[in-house]
Scaffold this motif. Sequence first.
Motif, mmCIF file in Angstrom:
data_model
loop_
_atom_site.group_PDB
_atom_site.id
_atom_site.type_symbol
_atom_site.label_atom_id
_atom_site.label_comp_id
_atom_site.label_asym_id
_atom_site.label_seq_id
_atom_site.Cartn_x
_atom_site.Cartn_y
_atom_site.Cartn_z
ATOM 1 N N TYR A 1 0.836 -1.197 0.000
ATOM 2 C CA TYR A 1 0.000 0.000 0.000
ATOM 3 C C TYR A 1 0.873 1.250 0.000
ATOM 4 C CZ TYR A 1 -3.245 -3.455 1.941
ATOM 5 O OH TYR A 1 -4.011 -4.571 2.148
ATOM 6 N N LEU A 2 0.288 2.343 -0.438
ATOM 7 C CA LEU A 2 0.875 3.673 -0.292
ATOM 8 C C LEU A 2 0.141 4.347 0.867
ATOM 9 C CD1 LEU A 2 0.863 4.559 -4.077
ATOM 10 C CD2 LEU A 2 2.836 3.881 -2.700
ATOM 11 N N PHE A 3 0.604 5.498 1.314
ATOM 12 C CA PHE A 3 -0.076 6.251 2.368
ATOM 13 C C PHE A 3 -0.390 7.637 1.851
ATOM 14 C CE2 PHE A 3 0.421 8.862 6.419
ATOM 15 C CZ PHE A 3 -0.876 8.637 6.845
ATOM 16 N N LYS A 4 -1.645 8.053 1.953
ATOM 17 C CA LYS A 4 -2.007 9.356 1.398
ATOM 18 C C LYS A 4 -1.341 10.508 2.143
ATOM 19 C CE LYS A 4 -6.223 11.152 3.405
ATOM 20 N NZ LYS A 4 -7.580 11.571 3.127
ATOM 21 N N THR B 1 7.978 9.007 4.964
ATOM 22 C CA THR B 1 7.622 7.775 5.683
ATOM 23 C C THR B 1 6.640 8.112 6.810
ATOM 24 O OG1 THR B 1 9.603 8.022 7.068
ATOM 25 C CG2 THR B 1 9.777 6.550 5.151
ATOM 26 N N ASN B 2 5.681 8.977 6.520
ATOM 27 C CA ASN B 2 4.728 9.427 7.534
ATOM 28 C C ASN B 2 3.792 8.333 8.021
ATOM 29 O OD1 ASN B 2 5.654 12.162 7.443
ATOM 30 N ND2 ASN B 2 4.570 12.387 5.507
ATOM 31 N N GLY B 3 3.653 7.260 7.261
ATOM 32 C CA GLY B 3 2.787 6.157 7.668
ATOM 33 C C GLY B 3 3.470 5.137 8.555
ATOM 34 N N GLN B 4 4.777 5.243 8.703
ATOM 35 C CA GLN B 4 5.552 4.249 9.442
ATOM 36 C C GLN B 4 5.084 4.117 10.889
ATOM 37 O OE1 GLN B 4 7.441 1.935 8.648
ATOM 38 N NE2 GLN B 4 8.586 1.373 10.452
ATOM 39 N N GLY B 5 4.678 2.884 11.270
ATOM 40 C CA GLY B 5 4.305 2.573 12.643
ATOM 41 C C GLY B 5 2.926 3.056 13.056
ATOM 42 N N LEU B 6 2.165 3.641 12.119
ATOM 43 C CA LEU B 6 0.822 4.103 12.484
ATOM 44 C C LEU B 6 -0.091 2.921 12.767
ATOM 45 C CD1 LEU B 6 0.075 7.034 9.998
ATOM 46 C CD2 LEU B 6 0.900 7.153 12.347
ATOM 47 N N SER C 1 -1.433 -2.212 12.265
ATOM 48 C CA SER C 1 -0.295 -1.298 12.153
ATOM 49 C C SER C 1 0.263 -1.356 10.743
ATOM 50 C CB SER C 1 0.792 -1.679 13.155
ATOM 51 O OG SER C 1 0.297 -1.523 14.472
ATOM 52 N N TRP C 2 0.927 -0.268 10.361
ATOM 53 C CA TRP C 2 1.465 -0.095 9.017
ATOM 54 C C TRP C 2 2.975 0.072 9.099
ATOM 55 C CZ3 TRP C 2 -1.996 -0.390 5.024
ATOM 56 C CH2 TRP C 2 -3.343 -0.343 5.385
ATOM 57 N N TYR C 3 3.697 -0.703 8.293
ATOM 58 C CA TYR C 3 5.157 -0.667 8.332
ATOM 59 C C TYR C 3 5.743 -0.689 6.923
ATOM 60 C CZ TYR C 3 4.624 -1.913 13.233
ATOM 61 O OH TYR C 3 4.271 -1.911 14.569
ATOM 62 N N ALA C 4 6.829 0.051 6.762
ATOM 63 C CA ALA C 4 7.628 -0.044 5.544
ATOM 64 C C ALA C 4 8.291 -1.418 5.535
ATOM 65 C CB ALA C 4 8.683 1.061 5.514
ATOM 66 N N LEU C 5 8.748 -1.837 4.361
ATOM 67 C CA LEU C 5 9.379 -3.155 4.220
ATOM 68 C C LEU C 5 10.826 -3.031 3.786
ATOM 69 C CD1 LEU C 5 6.480 -4.979 2.391
ATOM 70 C CD2 LEU C 5 7.364 -5.545 4.641
ATOM 71 N N SER C 6 11.634 -3.944 4.291
ATOM 72 C CA SER C 6 13.038 -4.041 3.887
ATOM 73 C C SER C 6 13.106 -4.796 2.560
ATOM 74 C CB SER C 6 13.829 -4.800 4.954
ATOM 75 O OG SER C 6 13.495 -6.186 4.901
ATOM 76 N N ASP D 1 10.798 -7.957 5.054
ATOM 77 C CA ASP D 1 10.441 -7.915 6.475
ATOM 78 C C ASP D 1 9.969 -6.523 6.860
ATOM 79 O OD1 ASP D 1 11.361 -10.591 6.789
ATOM 80 O OD2 ASP D 1 13.418 -9.844 6.988
ATOM 81 N N GLN D 2 9.030 -6.460 7.813
ATOM 82 C CA GLN D 2 8.572 -5.150 8.283
ATOM 83 C C GLN D 2 9.688 -4.460 9.043
ATOM 84 O OE1 GLN D 2 5.170 -6.166 10.733
ATOM 85 N NE2 GLN D 2 6.334 -5.974 12.613
ATOM 86 N N ILE D 3 9.764 -3.162 8.868
ATOM 87 C CA ILE D 3 10.733 -2.337 9.583
ATOM 88 C C ILE D 3 9.971 -1.682 10.727
ATOM 89 C CG2 ILE D 3 12.228 -0.311 9.440
ATOM 90 C CD1 ILE D 3 12.610 -1.018 6.440
ATOM 91 N N THR D 4 10.400 -1.919 11.955
ATOM 92 C CA THR D 4 9.653 -1.394 13.096
ATOM 93 C C THR D 4 10.259 -0.120 13.672
ATOM 94 O OG1 THR D 4 10.853 -2.886 14.562
ATOM 95 C CG2 THR D 4 8.709 -3.636 13.745
ATOM 96 N N SER D 5 11.463 0.255 13.224
ATOM 97 C CA SER D 5 12.072 1.489 13.734
ATOM 98 C C SER D 5 11.335 2.700 13.171
ATOM 99 C CB SER D 5 13.551 1.548 13.355
ATOM 100 O OG SER D 5 13.695 1.569 11.955
ATOM 101 N N GLN D 6 11.530 3.832 13.818
ATOM 102 C CA GLN D 6 10.939 5.085 13.363
ATOM 103 C C GLN D 6 11.985 5.864 12.585
ATOM 104 O OE1 GLN D 6 7.691 6.167 13.586
ATOM 105 N NE2 GLN D 6 7.413 4.050 14.193
ATOM 106 N N PRO D 7 11.551 6.702 11.630
ATOM 107 C CA PRO D 7 12.504 7.504 10.863
ATOM 108 C C PRO D 7 13.299 8.421 11.776
ATOM 109 C CG PRO D 7 10.239 7.953 10.154
ATOM 110 C CD PRO D 7 10.185 6.953 11.243
#
Length: 175
Positions: A129-132, A140-145, A151-156, A160-166
């Motif tokens: 998905y993208l984040f509006k 990366t405003n959707g990261q960890g929301l 929950s929504w996570y960027a992928l490596s 794998d989901q990335i759980t760190s914050q920007p």
Amino acid sequence: MRAKRFITLPVAGALLLLAALAVAGCGSGGSSNASSGAPKTASGATATIGVSNESLGNILVNSKGRTVYMFTRDSGTMSECSGACAVNWPPLRATGKPTIGSGANASLVSTTSRSGGAKQVTYNGHPLYLFKGDSNPGDTNGQGLNAFGGSWYALSPAGDQITSQPSNSGGGSGY
């Protein structure tokens, strides 16, 4: 004597104008960033999915360099995001076979059918998905929301989901 001064002023003005133009031309290097995060295939074409180095490290991005996310509520390749969820988190769709950019693993890319028959790109079994709330490549405003029941996570690049914050995160808010 007057004629000499009259000729000097236009020459001085012309030199000043040339100097100003030369200085203005020196600062034009920053505008080429518009497509810096867009992934390319081996042949140089824009790819459906690729990898970009952003504030979260190496993450998956779409053809415009925008961060793609996975949703923890999804079950396997079946998307659980529709209606208002899909408005805020638009599925990454494909009309044909997705093309793979540098850094992405072709064996992890596939598609799944959404209700209605549209194809959604998957990576390592996760619908993407993208984040509006992301308006530019690298956002990366959707990261960890936490929104729409998961929950929504960027992928490596490994999928794998990335759980760190920007590193530049001011914290975001969900929908």
